[in-house]
Each structure stands twice: as structure tokens, then as C-alpha cells.
Design a protein around this motif. Structure first.
Motif, PDB file in Angstrom:
ATOM      1  N   UNK A  55     109.996 -63.143  12.678  1.00  0.00           N
ATOM      2  CA  UNK A  55     110.458 -64.339  13.407  1.00  0.00           C
ATOM      3  C   UNK A  55     109.346 -64.918  14.276  1.00  0.00           C
ATOM      4  N   UNK A  56     108.590 -64.050  14.914  1.00  0.00           N
ATOM      5  CA  UNK A  56     107.468 -64.528  15.736  1.00  0.00           C
ATOM      6  C   UNK A  56     106.455 -65.260  14.879  1.00  0.00           C
ATOM      7  N   UNK A  57     106.110 -64.693  13.723  1.00  0.00           N
ATOM      8  CA  UNK A  57     105.144 -65.330  12.833  1.00  0.00           C
ATOM      9  C   UNK A  57     105.686 -66.657  12.280  1.00  0.00           C
ATOM     10  N   UNK A  58     106.994 -66.694  11.995  1.00  0.00           N
ATOM     11  CA  UNK A  58     107.595 -67.933  11.501  1.00  0.00           C
ATOM     12  C   UNK A  58     107.489 -69.029  12.565  1.00  0.00           C
ATOM     13  N   UNK A  59     107.681 -68.671  13.811  1.00  0.00           N
ATOM     14  CA  UNK A  59     107.670 -69.643  14.908  1.00  0.00           C
ATOM     15  C   UNK A  59     106.264 -70.086  15.309  1.00  0.00           C
ATOM     16  N   UNK A  60     105.264 -69.222  15.129  1.00  0.00           N
ATOM     17  CA  UNK A  60     103.885 -69.558  15.511  1.00  0.00           C
ATOM     18  C   UNK A  60     103.317 -70.644  14.597  1.00  0.00           C
ATOM     19  N   UNK A  61     102.447 -71.500  15.138  1.00  0.00           N
ATOM     20  CA  UNK A  61     101.850 -72.541  14.299  1.00  0.00           C
ATOM     21  C   UNK A  61     100.753 -72.038  13.358  1.00  0.00           C
ATOM     22  N   UNK A  62     100.147 -70.895  13.612  1.00  0.00           N
ATOM     23  CA  UNK A  62      98.989 -70.443  12.841  1.00  0.00           C
ATOM     24  C   UNK A  62      99.230 -69.957  11.428  1.00  0.00           C
ATOM     25  N   UNK A  63     100.130 -68.983  11.238  1.00  0.00           N
ATOM     26  CA  UNK A  63     100.307 -68.423   9.888  1.00  0.00           C
ATOM     27  C   UNK A  63     100.895 -69.432   8.909  1.00  0.00           C
ATOM     28  N   UNK A  64     100.464 -69.316   7.655  1.00  0.00           N
ATOM     29  CA  UNK A  64     101.016 -70.153   6.587  1.00  0.00           C
ATOM     30  C   UNK A  64     101.782 -69.322   5.561  1.00  0.00           C
ATOM     31  N   UNK A  65     101.421 -68.052   5.456  1.00  0.00           N
ATOM     32  CA  UNK A  65     102.034 -67.146   4.493  1.00  0.00           C
ATOM     33  C   UNK A  65     102.255 -65.806   5.189  1.00  0.00           C
ATOM     34  N   UNK A  66     103.410 -65.203   4.912  1.00  0.00           N
ATOM     35  CA  UNK A  66     103.732 -63.876   5.427  1.00  0.00           C
ATOM     36  C   UNK A  66     104.052 -62.998   4.222  1.00  0.00           C
ATOM     37  N   UNK A  67     103.377 -61.857   4.140  1.00  0.00           N
ATOM     38  CA  UNK A  67     103.645 -60.918   3.051  1.00  0.00           C
ATOM     39  C   UNK A  67     104.028 -59.589   3.669  1.00  0.00           C
ATOM     40  N   UNK A  68     105.200 -59.076   3.275  1.00  0.00           N
ATOM     41  CA  UNK A  68     105.602 -57.752   3.723  1.00  0.00           C
ATOM     42  C   UNK A  68     105.490 -56.784   2.556  1.00  0.00           C
ATOM     43  N   UNK A  69     105.300 -55.528   2.879  1.00  0.00           N
ATOM     44  CA  UNK A  69     105.276 -54.477   1.867  1.00  0.00           C
ATOM     45  C   UNK A  69     106.099 -53.312   2.391  1.00  0.00           C
ATOM     46  N   UNK A 126     107.212 -66.727   2.618  1.00  0.00           N
ATOM     47  CA  UNK A 126     107.420 -65.314   2.931  1.00  0.00           C
ATOM     48  C   UNK A 126     107.665 -64.580   1.622  1.00  0.00           C
ATOM     49  N   UNK A 127     106.909 -63.511   1.408  1.00  0.00           N
ATOM     50  CA  UNK A 127     107.029 -62.694   0.204  1.00  0.00           C
ATOM     51  C   UNK A 127     107.236 -61.247   0.627  1.00  0.00           C
ATOM     52  N   UNK A 128     108.271 -60.608   0.102  1.00  0.00           N
ATOM     53  CA  UNK A 128     108.562 -59.212   0.409  1.00  0.00           C
ATOM     54  C   UNK A 128     108.333 -58.374  -0.842  1.00  0.00           C
ATOM     55  N   UNK A 129     107.319 -57.547  -0.788  1.00  0.00           N
ATOM     56  CA  UNK A 129     106.944 -56.676  -1.908  1.00  0.00           C
ATOM     57  C   UNK A 129     107.370 -55.243  -1.645  1.00  0.00           C
ATOM     58  N   UNK A 130     107.598 -54.465  -2.696  1.00  0.00           N
ATOM     59  CA  UNK A 130     107.805 -53.024  -2.510  1.00  0.00           C
ATOM     60  C   UNK A 130     106.575 -52.387  -1.869  1.00  0.00           C
ATOM     61  N   UNK A 131     106.740 -51.168  -1.378  1.00  0.00           N
ATOM     62  CA  UNK A 131     105.683 -50.543  -0.598  1.00  0.00           C
ATOM     63  C   UNK A 131     104.647 -49.739  -1.346  1.00  0.00           C
ATOM     64  N   UNK A 132     104.825 -49.505  -2.631  1.00  0.00           N
ATOM     65  CA  UNK A 132     103.835 -48.688  -3.340  1.00  0.00           C
ATOM     66  C   UNK A 132     102.552 -49.482  -3.597  1.00  0.00           C
ATOM     67  N   UNK A 133     101.472 -48.747  -3.732  1.00  0.00           N
ATOM     68  CA  UNK A 133     100.174 -49.355  -4.051  1.00  0.00           C
ATOM     69  C   UNK A 133     100.271 -50.168  -5.341  1.00  0.00           C
ATOM     70  N   UNK A 134     100.900 -49.605  -6.362  1.00  0.00           N
ATOM     71  CA  UNK A 134     101.030 -50.287  -7.646  1.00  0.00           C
ATOM     72  C   UNK A 134     101.841 -51.580  -7.504  1.00  0.00           C
ATOM     73  N   UNK A 135     102.904 -51.543  -6.710  1.00  0.00           N
ATOM     74  CA  UNK A 135     103.740 -52.731  -6.525  1.00  0.00           C
ATOM     75  C   UNK A 135     102.974 -53.850  -5.818  1.00  0.00           C
ATOM     76  N   UNK A 136     102.176 -53.476  -4.836  1.00  0.00           N
ATOM     77  CA  UNK A 136     101.364 -54.476  -4.129  1.00  0.00           C
ATOM     78  C   UNK A 136     100.352 -55.099  -5.089  1.00  0.00           C
ATOM     79  N   UNK A 137      99.716 -54.269  -5.899  1.00  0.00           N
ATOM     80  CA  UNK A 137      98.764 -54.786  -6.881  1.00  0.00           C
ATOM     81  C   UNK A 137      99.473 -55.678  -7.901  1.00  0.00           C
TER      82      UNK A 137
END
Length: 167
Positions: A55-69, A126-137
Motif C-alpha cells: 500500500x505504501x508503494x502504491x501510494x508513493x509517486x516513485x515506483x512504477x512496478x511492484x513485484x512480490x515473490x 503489481x505482479x505476485x510470483x511464487x517464491x521459488x528461484x525457478x518460479x521467479x526465473x
């Protein structure tokens, strides 16, 4: 190419920033693609803790993309999709579908366990990826690298970034 400002969030109860290989892989890949890391964080798998940072990143003017893993599985502690979905203005259902299609080629029917998610909130992706190394790749190499590159034809997410907040 215009570099995008990207935030990376690792959701984990067991990792630290020092041993977070998935987050480090994302940072390396986005840097190699010419983008800029805006901020990187690690948070426990807790619905409200995840929402607070995103939510903080969504509200800030700086970020354009958020990726979670991390946190996209089906166990009792996996809650990233539940944390993020209410924050989205629009969901991009095709992201999860495409991710699972690519994953199926590598891991077979286990791909069905992924609940990865994507959408738009306050003019940011906003992109939510699984947490494994392979999933991120898989997520970066198979989808995000091309879609966050302005020259990808016939269209890409980077091209329309400025139009996400249109009314």
C-alpha cells in the motif's frame, strides 16, 4: 529504453535479505534489463504486513512496478493473493494463466498450485510470483522481461504505463 522504477518484495517466514535468492534474482534480472530498483524489502507471510508495504508503494509517486515473490501457494500461511487482490483497481487474469502454462512445461501438473496474480493499482503494475528461484526465473524470463520492455511488439505493459491512470 526508459528504465522503470521497480520495487521487489519477498514474502517469507524463513528467509532474510541475506539468503533471499529469489529476491536477489529479481533484482539482478531487472538491473540487467536496464531498470532501476526503487526499493527492496522482505516481510513475513502476514496479510496486513504485506498490505502495509505494498500500500505504501502504491501510494508513493516513485515506483512504477511492484513485484512480490512468495506466499502464492495453497498452505495455510500463503496469503499474498488475499493481501494484494483488494488493493487492485484492475486484475490481469492472463498473467496467472500464462505463468501456469509456461510452468506446466517445466513442472507438469504441479503448476496448478500457483496462485500468482497481477493487476494495476494507482497507475502501477503489481505482479505476485511464487517464491521459488525457478518460479521467479519463469515469471521474469517468460513474461515480465518482454512486457516491461518498451520495444516488445505488438504491445507491452511499458508502452501504456502512462495511460493506466486515465479517467
Amino acid at each position: 529504453m526508459s528504465p522503470l522504477r521497480i520495487c521487489v518484495l519477498t514474502v517469507s517466514d524463513s528467509r532474510t535479505l541475506d539468503d533471499d535468492t529469489s529476491g536477489a534474482t529479481l533484482v539482478s534480472r531487472l538491473n540487467d534489463a536496464g531498470h532501476a530498483l526503487h526499493e527492496r524489502a522482505l516481510v513475513r507471510d502476514d496479510l496486513y504486513a504485506i498490505r502495509a508495504i505494498v500500500s505504501r508503494w502504491i501510494a508513493e509517486p516513485g515506483p512504477q512496478v511492484i513485484i512480490t515473490t512468495g506466499g502464492t501457494g495453497v498452505t495455510g500461511r500463503d496469503g499474498t493473493p488475499e493481501a494484494i487482490a483488494p488493493l487492485l483497481d484492475k486484475q490481469l487474469e492472463g498473467f496467472g494463466e500464462l505463468f501456469r502454462a509456461i510452468s506446466f512445461k517445466k513442472i507438469g501438473t504441479s503448476a496448478i498450485q500457483s496462485r500468482c496474480l497481477a493487476g494495476v493499482a494507482n497507475g502501477k503494475y503489481i505482479f505476485c510470483l511464487p517464491g521459488s528461484q525457478d518460479a521467479v526465473e519463469t515469471g521474469w524470463d517468460g513474461i515480465l522481461r518482454a512486457q516491461l520492455y518498451v520495444a516488445t511488439k505488438p504491445c507491452n505493459f511499458a508502452q501504456i504505463l502512462g495511460r493506466l491512470s486515465e479517467k
